[in-house]
Design a protein around this motif. Structure first.
Motif, PDB file in Angstrom:
ATOM      1  N   GLY A 370       0.843  -1.178   0.045  1.00  0.00           N
ATOM      2  CA  GLY A 370       0.034  -0.018  -0.025  1.00  0.00           C
ATOM      3  C   GLY A 370       0.785   1.450   0.264  1.00  0.00           C
ATOM      4  O   GLY A 370       0.597   2.177  -0.586  1.00  0.00           O
ATOM      5  N   LEU A 371       1.922   1.164   0.684  1.00  0.00           N
ATOM      6  CA  LEU A 371       2.790   2.275   0.748  1.00  0.00           C
ATOM      7  C   LEU A 371       3.497   2.647  -0.391  1.00  0.00           C
ATOM      8  O   LEU A 371       3.596   3.748  -1.312  1.00  0.00           O
ATOM      9  N   LEU A 372       3.921   1.750  -1.150  1.00  0.00           N
ATOM     10  CA  LEU A 372       4.497   1.712  -2.498  1.00  0.00           C
ATOM     11  C   LEU A 372       3.583   2.128  -3.684  1.00  0.00           C
ATOM     12  O   LEU A 372       4.072   2.840  -4.276  1.00  0.00           O
ATOM     13  N   LEU A 416       5.885  11.479  -4.934  1.00  0.00           N
ATOM     14  CA  LEU A 416       5.892  11.561  -3.600  1.00  0.00           C
ATOM     15  C   LEU A 416       5.122  10.437  -3.134  1.00  0.00           C
ATOM     16  O   LEU A 416       4.250  10.172  -3.751  1.00  0.00           O
ATOM     17  N   LEU A 417       5.572  10.339  -1.686  1.00  0.00           N
ATOM     18  CA  LEU A 417       4.976   9.309  -0.817  1.00  0.00           C
ATOM     19  C   LEU A 417       3.736  10.017  -0.298  1.00  0.00           C
ATOM     20  O   LEU A 417       3.809  10.930   0.279  1.00  0.00           O
ATOM     21  N   MET A 418       2.353   9.485  -0.695  1.00  0.00           N
ATOM     22  CA  MET A 418       1.405  10.277  -0.348  1.00  0.00           C
ATOM     23  C   MET A 418       0.511   9.575   0.790  1.00  0.00           C
ATOM     24  O   MET A 418       0.664   8.343   1.199  1.00  0.00           O
ATOM     25  N   PRO A 419       0.025  10.235   1.735  1.00  0.00           N
ATOM     26  CA  PRO A 419      -0.739   9.658   2.781  1.00  0.00           C
ATOM     27  C   PRO A 419      -1.759   8.424   2.229  1.00  0.00           C
ATOM     28  O   PRO A 419      -2.128   7.465   2.878  1.00  0.00           O
ATOM     29  N   ASP A 420      -2.581   8.763   1.220  1.00  0.00           N
ATOM     30  CA  ASP A 420      -3.699   7.800   0.519  1.00  0.00           C
ATOM     31  C   ASP A 420      -3.725   8.144  -0.771  1.00  0.00           C
ATOM     32  O   ASP A 420      -3.613   9.332  -1.204  1.00  0.00           O
ATOM     33  N   SER A 421      -4.329   7.132  -1.528  1.00  0.00           N
ATOM     34  CA  SER A 421      -4.447   7.642  -3.065  1.00  0.00           C
ATOM     35  C   SER A 421      -5.845   7.976  -3.412  1.00  0.00           C
ATOM     36  O   SER A 421      -5.835   8.396  -4.464  1.00  0.00           O
ATOM     37  N   TRP A 422      -6.782   8.135  -2.544  1.00  0.00           N
ATOM     38  CA  TRP A 422      -7.994   8.742  -2.957  1.00  0.00           C
ATOM     39  C   TRP A 422      -8.371   9.742  -1.878  1.00  0.00           C
ATOM     40  O   TRP A 422      -8.716  11.051  -2.354  1.00  0.00           O
ATOM     41  N   GLU A 423      -8.421   9.555  -0.595  1.00  0.00           N
ATOM     42  CA  GLU A 423      -8.743  10.445   0.554  1.00  0.00           C
ATOM     43  C   GLU A 423      -7.766  11.658   0.382  1.00  0.00           C
ATOM     44  O   GLU A 423      -8.012  12.719   0.964  1.00  0.00           O
ATOM     45  N   ALA A 433       7.052  12.108   6.959  1.00  0.00           N
ATOM     46  CA  ALA A 433       8.167  11.405   7.786  1.00  0.00           C
ATOM     47  C   ALA A 433       7.945  10.008   8.328  1.00  0.00           C
ATOM     48  O   ALA A 433       8.848   9.396   8.287  1.00  0.00           O
ATOM     49  N   PHE A 434       6.776   9.641   8.552  1.00  0.00           N
ATOM     50  CA  PHE A 434       6.314   8.063   8.892  1.00  0.00           C
ATOM     51  C   PHE A 434       6.473   7.506   7.903  1.00  0.00           C
ATOM     52  O   PHE A 434       6.840   6.211   7.950  1.00  0.00           O
ATOM     53  N   HIS A 435       5.921   7.879   6.619  1.00  0.00           N
ATOM     54  CA  HIS A 435       6.114   7.066   5.384  1.00  0.00           C
ATOM     55  C   HIS A 435       7.527   6.515   5.158  1.00  0.00           C
ATOM     56  O   HIS A 435       7.888   5.501   4.680  1.00  0.00           O
ATOM     57  N   CYS A 436       8.373   7.649   5.268  1.00  0.00           N
ATOM     58  CA  CYS A 436       9.875   7.356   4.905  1.00  0.00           C
ATOM     59  C   CYS A 436      10.385   6.394   5.877  1.00  0.00           C
ATOM     60  O   CYS A 436      11.329   5.538   5.499  1.00  0.00           O
ATOM     61  N   VAL A 437      10.212   6.429   7.083  1.00  0.00           N
ATOM     62  CA  VAL A 437      10.596   5.428   8.149  1.00  0.00           C
ATOM     63  C   VAL A 437      10.233   4.099   8.001  1.00  0.00           C
ATOM     64  O   VAL A 437      11.257   3.205   7.969  1.00  0.00           O
ATOM     65  N   THR A 854      -2.485   3.823   4.069  1.00  0.00           N
ATOM     66  CA  THR A 854      -1.157   3.152   4.262  1.00  0.00           C
ATOM     67  C   THR A 854      -0.014   3.873   4.040  1.00  0.00           C
ATOM     68  O   THR A 854       1.126   3.634   3.658  1.00  0.00           O
ATOM     69  N   GLY A 855      -0.294   5.125   4.521  1.00  0.00           N
ATOM     70  CA  GLY A 855       0.883   6.182   4.745  1.00  0.00           C
ATOM     71  C   GLY A 855       1.306   5.662   6.141  1.00  0.00           C
ATOM     72  O   GLY A 855       2.221   4.950   6.301  1.00  0.00           O
ATOM     73  N   TRP A 856       0.753   6.646   7.247  1.00  0.00           N
ATOM     74  CA  TRP A 856       1.424   6.203   8.405  1.00  0.00           C
ATOM     75  C   TRP A 856       0.910   5.148   9.123  1.00  0.00           C
ATOM     76  O   TRP A 856       1.273   4.444  10.050  1.00  0.00           O
ATOM     77  N   THR A 857      -0.483   4.413   8.786  1.00  0.00           N
ATOM     78  CA  THR A 857      -0.696   3.214   9.255  1.00  0.00           C
ATOM     79  C   THR A 857       0.272   2.028   8.814  1.00  0.00           C
ATOM     80  O   THR A 857      -0.026   1.061   9.436  1.00  0.00           O
ATOM     81  N   ALA A 858       1.017   2.288   7.690  1.00  0.00           N
ATOM     82  CA  ALA A 858       2.032   1.220   7.463  1.00  0.00           C
ATOM     83  C   ALA A 858       2.973   1.243   8.340  1.00  0.00           C
ATOM     84  O   ALA A 858       3.851   0.278   8.190  1.00  0.00           O
ATOM     85  N   LEU A 859       2.906   1.926   9.333  1.00  0.00           N
ATOM     86  CA  LEU A 859       3.696   1.824  10.502  1.00  0.00           C
ATOM     87  C   LEU A 859       3.771   0.631  11.299  1.00  0.00           C
ATOM     88  O   LEU A 859       4.559   0.006  11.879  1.00  0.00           O
ATOM     89  N   VAL A 860       2.486  -0.266  11.059  1.00  0.00           N
ATOM     90  CA  VAL A 860       2.462  -1.533  11.530  1.00  0.00           C
ATOM     91  C   VAL A 860       3.614  -2.399  10.973  1.00  0.00           C
ATOM     92  O   VAL A 860       3.978  -3.230  11.923  1.00  0.00           O
ATOM     93  N   ALA A 861       3.825  -2.136   9.759  1.00  0.00           N
ATOM     94  CA  ALA A 861       5.031  -2.895   9.266  1.00  0.00           C
ATOM     95  C   ALA A 861       6.310  -2.662   9.979  1.00  0.00           C
ATOM     96  O   ALA A 861       7.277  -3.389  10.197  1.00  0.00           O
TER      97      ALA A 861
END
Length: 874
Positions: A370-372, A416-423, A433-437, A854-861
């Motif tokens: 989702g992040l990719l 750019l890494l976006m927070p979400d592709s629709w909303e 910042a969280f996406h990049c980590v 799956t921007g910052w909720t991808a932090l689960v990974a």
């Protein structure tokens, strides 16, 4: 992953990083939504949703970015490839996801389709996407009307609630992309009939050029797509020649990616075969496609009839070519698909630590996918947007007063890494910042490039402010960029000091902007404003009139303390290579200590409640603590740093200055803790004795601790709302576990109770920092009242486990994040896929808000990989 573990995907990444092979040139950089965005808003009042609604999207050429389903494009979005579908009953082609606008939704904007990003690799050599498309007419009107009839107290009316998936009458559409080379893309479309009867579906893989010619700037010849040898040939001065071909004998339909001025504005002098020509031909049989078979948008039109439970597959290939030879679709196609799929398996097997469970592996892989997939081309020149285009009408009066008039420097033309592709199909500074980590676990080079990019002169304001997000670049997000840079630096091996220096020099400007603009009292207490926490406060912290007073914020102050520590740590790392950085390290340790002292002695700390609160300084001279037990008061725990004393002793000038400050300012020693054996030094805004008192409130299940993480606001406020009177008006905060019940501060987001990943992750890191200073010595009752004492590291691990559990089946077999809907949890076609929601119900764990965050909720990974690397048992 050990240094000796290499997969073909790792080799492609290395080639891309070295710029020897352009494997990142093509990717899933096409948004799922471009309509309703600020960039496309040319109104006088700034109502972006009304300025460009969904109904216009099929007919109106986008000015800045295009959109589509399962889309790929090049990194400049010169061309786009996406999927269109028609079930034979819908009033329009399914070319993009449908959802409610902010004003339409009873809890703000809300997408009303079901799709998943099921897999991806960092170079996009393999990407997979899945969509469930109803066979009955899509209930556009029902979704709008029923949600409009619901109040803020009601749940959202979702597509599954309409009953359209009853009796499994839908299509399962899967799109697999595989690259046979950097500029050779294979697209496999699989259509499964999940219904009980044989049915027919129109499938239209569509290629088009983004409209760059209608705005009055370019002198380049207009690109063109034509038909040759039964294949699409797309020519452009920008990209050269592309060929696209599909197997079988599909019809080819052509129109132009230009606005249908007749439909939208009643003007008859526009394009003869405009953007919606293919839609009108397929749905209505109209003569709206070019019989000459040429244009700037073209589709291969397949009609597939599929028996119940059966699957039909379509193969499409898009290749950049220098010759005129016809494209061979079938030879090697299946082999390449199988190879890339297997290589993706090999890549992820190398990423995941030994001992990862299948469920954890699925969470990591799909979160990363989702992040990719959320890497999107972002194009926005604010100066041109405000001024209007040469070929367009002049901007309406007052347009420059709507938003972003102070950001004439912002000129984005990047992936750019976006927070979400629709909303949220636009960047947000602290989200990034969280996406990049998270991404740094698999593609640190791209993560580093993203962090550098936002600090470049075409993003960062000349005064040093970072743009927040396009709805208001001047809003203020928490300063998390330095934290992210450090984390990415370490995940990349801790050797790229050039990267660290590049971000450090720019962050010095941003830190200065903060100190000059957000410390109005010049007392080291900060008034950041919005801070990304939406409605967490009883008052809008960004717009409080000066006649009412000012708010000194516990979170803004703590963020600045943490910012000081992050810049201190960067300076200390750089000083190991260049002693000239010792002086600036001294500057930031003093900054931290003075901010920590101010935060602990200003009234923000309430010793009776053992918590930090915002302070409202009223114009009448009265100071009012805003006693809301929320994440605002927990940010101070994040402001902590542990450093090896051996490292400090290797920097004698810095050590000398620190010792001098502590000798001559004894009030600051409360925030510096040196172990008796002098192995480590802890710098912490919250002294350890205060921390254990705070955590007793935080880890109370009737307070901030839920079964799935720390809540935004304590559940104690459910029965004990906090109210403050300002200007004769009472403003209140209570506990709201799910969606917001009012429209304040955005309306569709809610920090008044739900669980959010970003601050939970930072809290976990803060706890681990305290424990690493004195391993096992500090303990806390977890949960409060249970009698179970845990070290701070164990508490951090337990909190991490609770967050991960949102995506794991519970005792009833349902994932908490999807438990509200039986279909999503029990039907094998649905339960095998994961949604990554924006936030989660503070009581039940049900996912809420954006469903593809799956921007910052991808932090689960990130949590899973960090936990597994420490070999912590779940």
């Amino acid at each position: 992953m050990g240094p000796d573990v290499v997969s073909p995907e790792h080799a492609r990444l290395a080639a891309a990083d070295a710029a020897t092979e352009p494997w990142r040139d093509w990717g899933p950089y096409l948004a799922e939504r471009a309509w309703g965005s600020v960039r496309e808003d040319y109104s006088a009042d700034g109502d972006a949703w009304a300025s460009f609604p969904h109904d216009q999207a099929r007919s109106r050429a986008y000015r800045w970015n295009d959109d589509g389903m399962a889309g790929f494009c090049d990194d400049g979005q010169n061309w786009c490839l996406a999927l269109a579908l028609w079930n034979g009953t819908d009033p329009i082609l399914k070319e993009r996801m449908f959802g409610l606008t902010g004003p339409q939704g009873n809890h703000g904007e809300d997408v009303k389709d079901y799709w998943w990003y099921t897999d991806a690799t960092p170079t996009h050599s393999w990407n997979s996407w899945r969509y469930h498309y109803p066979q009955s007419a899509f209930p556009y009107d029902d979704l709008v009307e029923t949600n409009a009839a619901r109040s803020k107290l009601d749940p959202e009316y979702e597509l599954v609630d309409t009953g359209i998936f009853d009796e499994s009458r839908y299509w399962v559409v899967t799109v697999d992309y595989a690259k046979d080379g950097p500029h050779d893309l294979l697209m496999q479309i699989s259509v499964e009939n999940a219904g009980p009867q044989t049915a027919t579906l129109r499938v239209l893989p569509t290629l088009w050029f983004r409209n760059t010619w209608s705005w009055g700037y370019t002198k380049k010849a207009r690109p063109q797509i034509s038909l040759k040898d039964g294949q699409l040939v797309a020519r452009s001065e920008r990209v050269g020649t592309l060929r696209m071909a599909g197997d079988g004998a599909p019809s080819a339909l052509f129109c132009d990616n230009e606005t249908n001025t007749a439909r939208l504005y009643g003007q008859r002098d526009g394009a003869r075969y405009p953007k919606d020509g293919i839609n009108d031909r397929v749905v209505h049989g109209a003569a709206t496609v070019n019989p000459a078979q040429t244009g700037t948008k073209a589709a291969l039109d397949y009609s597939v009839t599929v028996a119940p439970g059966a699957t039909s597959t379509i193969r499409v290939r898009l290749t950049k070519t220098d010759g005129d030879a016809a494209l061979d679709v079938s030879t090697g196609f299946d082999r390449t698909i199988a190879t890339r799929r297997a290589e993706a398996d090999e890549f992820w097997a190398a990423v995941l630590p030994d001992g990862s469970t299948p469920a954890e592996a699925q969470i990591v892989r799909q979160a990363m996918a989702g992040l990719l997939w959320s890497k999107q081309f972002y194009h926005f020149d604010v100066k041109k947007w405000l001024s209007g285009d040469p070929a367009g009408p002049p901007p309406p009066p007052g347009r420059a007063e709507v938003r972003n008039r102070d950001w004439l420097n912002l000129d984005a033309h990047d992936v750019l890494l976006m927070p979400d592709s629709w909303e949220y199909p636009w960047f947000a500074a602290w989200d990034l910042a969280f996406h990049c980590v998270t991404l740094a676990h698999i593609d640190p080079a791209f993560a580093k490039a993203q962090l550098i990019l936002l600090l470049r002169e075409w993003y960062m304001h000349p005064n040093g402010q970072l743009p927040a997000y396009e709805w208001n670049f001047s809003d203020v997000n928490p300063p998390t960029h330095a934290w992210a840079a450090l984390a990415v630096f370490e995940l990349d091996g801790g050797t790229d000091f050039v990267f660290l220096a590049r971000v450090f020099h720019k962050l010095l400007m941003n830190f200065t902007w903060w100190t000059n603009n957000k410390d109005s009292g010049d007392n080291n207490l900060f008034e950041g404003g919005f801070m990304g926490l939406d409605n967490i406060s009883p008052l809008d912290r960004s717009t409080l009139p000066p006649s009412v007073g000012t708010i000194e914020q516990a979170d803004a102050t703590a963020w600045m303390a943490n910012y000081s520590l992050d810049l201190l740590q960067i300076a200390l790392r750089l000083a190991e290579q260049d002693v000239s950085y010792e002086d600036v390290a001294s500057k930031f340790v003093e900054h931290f200590l003075t901010i920590a002292a101010a935060a602990n002695s200003s009234g923000m700390w309430d010793d009776d409640d053992a918590f930090f609160y915002d302070i409202l300084h009223r114009a009448d001279g009265q100071d009012v603590p805003l006693k809301v037990r929320s994440l605002v008061g927990l940010v101070p725990v994040v402001a902590s740093l542990v450093y090896s004393d051996d490292r400090l002793d290797s920097l004698p000038h810095f050590r000398e200055r620190l010792d001098w400050v502590l000798r001559n300012t004894p009030t600051l020693t409360d925030f510096v803790h040196v172990r008796a054996d002098r192995k480590t030094t802890l710098l912490a805004l919250v002294p350890p004795e205060r921390l254990t008192r705070m955590l007793a409130k935080v880890f109370d299940t009737s307070g901030m601790l839920s079964a799935h993480g720390v809540r935004g606001i304590s559940a104690w406020h459910r029965d004990h709302p906090f109210t403050v009177e300002v200007g004769g008006v009472a403003a209140s905060v209570d506990y709201e576990p799910a969606e917001s019940t009012n429209g304040l501060f955005g309306g569709n987001s809610n920090w008044r109770g739900p669980v959010w990943f970003p601050l939970n992750v930072l809290l976990i890191e803060g706890l681990r920092a305290y424990d690493s200073h004195a391993p096992g010595e500090m303990t806390v009752e977890f949960p409060s009242g249970s009698g179970t004492m845990l070290t701070l590291a164990e508490a951090a691990d337990t909190l991490s486990t609770r967050l991960i559990s949102l995506f794991l089946p519970g005792p009833d077999g349902r994932r908490p994040s999807d438990a509200r809907y039986r279909l999503l949890c029990t039907d094998p076609r649905w339960s095998s896929q994961l949604f990554f929601y924006e936030y989660f119900d503070g009581d039940t764990g049900q996912g809420l808000g954006a469903s593809h965050q799956t921007g910052w909720t991808a932090l689960v990974a990130h949590l899973i990989l960090e936990r597994q690397n420490r070999k912590v048992e779940p």
